[in-house]
Design a protein around this motif. Structure first.
Motif, PDB file in Angstrom:
ATOM      1  N   ASP A 170       0.809  -1.224   0.000  1.00  0.00           N
ATOM      2  CA  ASP A 170       0.000   0.000   0.000  1.00  0.00           C
ATOM      3  C   ASP A 170       0.840   1.270   0.000  1.00  0.00           C
ATOM      4  OD1 ASP A 170      -2.478  -1.188  -0.152  1.00  0.00           O
ATOM      5  OD2 ASP A 170      -2.890  -1.053   2.009  1.00  0.00           O
ATOM      6  N   GLN A 171       2.122   1.162   0.265  1.00  0.00           N
ATOM      7  CA  GLN A 171       2.965   2.355   0.258  1.00  0.00           C
ATOM      8  C   GLN A 171       2.934   3.044  -1.104  1.00  0.00           C
ATOM      9  OE1 GLN A 171       4.308   3.620   3.241  1.00  0.00           O
ATOM     10  NE2 GLN A 171       2.763   2.073   3.668  1.00  0.00           N
ATOM     11  N   LEU A 172       2.795   2.261  -2.173  1.00  0.00           N
ATOM     12  CA  LEU A 172       2.685   2.879  -3.504  1.00  0.00           C
ATOM     13  C   LEU A 172       1.350   3.599  -3.663  1.00  0.00           C
ATOM     14  CD1 LEU A 172       4.216   0.266  -5.964  1.00  0.00           C
ATOM     15  CD2 LEU A 172       5.257   2.337  -5.069  1.00  0.00           C
ATOM     16  N   ARG A 173       0.320   3.110  -2.992  1.00  0.00           N
ATOM     17  CA  ARG A 173      -1.020   3.708  -3.103  1.00  0.00           C
ATOM     18  C   ARG A 173      -1.194   4.957  -2.253  1.00  0.00           C
ATOM     19  NH1 ARG A 173      -2.545  -1.888  -2.253  1.00  0.00           N
ATOM     20  NH2 ARG A 173      -3.233  -2.779  -4.222  1.00  0.00           N
ATOM     21  N   THR A 174      -0.364   5.111  -1.230  1.00  0.00           N
ATOM     22  CA  THR A 174      -0.605   6.171  -0.246  1.00  0.00           C
ATOM     23  C   THR A 174       0.498   7.222  -0.154  1.00  0.00           C
ATOM     24  OG1 THR A 174       0.370   4.822   1.524  1.00  0.00           O
ATOM     25  CG2 THR A 174      -2.016   4.627   1.179  1.00  0.00           C
ATOM     26  N   THR A 175       1.637   6.996  -0.770  1.00  0.00           N
ATOM     27  CA  THR A 175       2.751   7.949  -0.664  1.00  0.00           C
ATOM     28  C   THR A 175       2.613   9.021  -1.739  1.00  0.00           C
ATOM     29  OG1 THR A 175       4.186   6.217   0.210  1.00  0.00           O
ATOM     30  CG2 THR A 175       5.258   8.198  -0.645  1.00  0.00           C
ATOM     31  N   PRO A 176       2.452  10.290  -1.321  1.00  0.00           N
ATOM     32  CA  PRO A 176       2.286  11.360  -2.303  1.00  0.00           C
ATOM     33  C   PRO A 176       3.577  11.722  -3.029  1.00  0.00           C
ATOM     34  CG  PRO A 176       2.196  12.239  -0.062  1.00  0.00           C
ATOM     35  CD  PRO A 176       2.362  10.762   0.061  1.00  0.00           C
ATOM     36  N   VAL A 177       3.421  12.071  -4.290  1.00  0.00           N
ATOM     37  CA  VAL A 177       4.505  12.604  -5.121  1.00  0.00           C
ATOM     38  C   VAL A 177       3.891  13.703  -5.969  1.00  0.00           C
ATOM     39  CG1 VAL A 177       6.246  12.130  -6.874  1.00  0.00           C
ATOM     40  CG2 VAL A 177       5.591  10.323  -5.306  1.00  0.00           C
ATOM     41  N   GLY A 178       4.280  14.932  -5.705  1.00  0.00           N
ATOM     42  CA  GLY A 178       3.706  16.047  -6.457  1.00  0.00           C
ATOM     43  C   GLY A 178       2.199  16.042  -6.333  1.00  0.00           C
ATOM     44  N   ASP A 179       1.501  16.021  -7.470  1.00  0.00           N
ATOM     45  CA  ASP A 179       0.039  16.034  -7.461  1.00  0.00           C
ATOM     46  C   ASP A 179      -0.563  14.636  -7.580  1.00  0.00           C
ATOM     47  OD1 ASP A 179       0.737  15.499 -10.057  1.00  0.00           O
ATOM     48  OD2 ASP A 179      -0.608  16.977 -10.958  1.00  0.00           O
ATOM     49  N   GLY A 180       0.251  13.610  -7.396  1.00  0.00           N
ATOM     50  CA  GLY A 180      -0.233  12.233  -7.518  1.00  0.00           C
ATOM     51  C   GLY A 180       0.309  11.345  -6.412  1.00  0.00           C
ATOM     52  N   LEU A 181       0.314  10.061  -6.690  1.00  0.00           N
ATOM     53  CA  LEU A 181       0.810   9.066  -5.746  1.00  0.00           C
ATOM     54  C   LEU A 181       1.939   8.267  -6.384  1.00  0.00           C
ATOM     55  CD1 LEU A 181      -2.671   7.887  -4.426  1.00  0.00           C
ATOM     56  CD2 LEU A 181      -1.003   9.320  -3.216  1.00  0.00           C
ATOM     57  N   LEU A 182       2.700   7.596  -5.554  1.00  0.00           N
ATOM     58  CA  LEU A 182       3.894   6.883  -6.013  1.00  0.00           C
ATOM     59  C   LEU A 182       3.573   5.795  -7.031  1.00  0.00           C
ATOM     60  CD1 LEU A 182       6.935   6.789  -5.692  1.00  0.00           C
ATOM     61  CD2 LEU A 182       6.632   5.321  -3.682  1.00  0.00           C
TER      62      LEU A 182
END
Length: 124
Positions: free
Chosen positions: A90-102
């Motif tokens: 889930d870290q890919l689903r919940t970690t923010p990057v800019g205006d999106g997620l990882l």
């Protein structure tokens, strides 16, 4: 938590980089690296897993990962239970990057198994 009657799960987390990462402007790449460090740093303390080893092919594999093997990075760990495996993914689903997620920049697959040679007395 794992106990002698409920041993940890042996998991290989397989992380592949997507084309969207390579499409980024060069000045945005550091924010993705920072997000990866946030997502996958201190796994032992955050999730109670035991990291057995890591591999990163980033120096000898250039460009987008294939849809499957070979991936770019691997984390082998003993994980207390399936719920914890999901939390790491889930870290890919919940970690923010800019205006999106990882997950915009990578994918994660897992292989779940057991040690080839279980400890003496453990069921195979």
């Amino acid at each position: 938590m794992s106990t002698p009657s409920n041993p940890p799960i042996r998991v290989l987390f397989c992380i592949g980089i997507s084309q969207s990462f390579f499409d980024l402007p060069v000045d945005r790449i550091p924010e993705v690296f920072t997000a990866f460090k946030t997502a996958f740093g201190n796994l032992e303390q955050r999730f109670g897993i035991t990291v057995l080893g890591t591999l990163d092919d980033d120096r000898v594999q250039v460009g987008q990962s294939s849809a499957g093997w070979p991936f770019t990075s691997y984390i082998m760990a003993d994980v207390p239970d399936l719920d914890t495996v999901v939390k790491v993914c889930d870290q890919l689903r919940t970690t923010p990057v800019g205006d999106g997620l990882l997950w915009r920049y990578a994918r994660i697959d897992t292989r779940i198994g057991r040690p080839v040679f279980p400890e003496e007395g453990a069921s195979a």
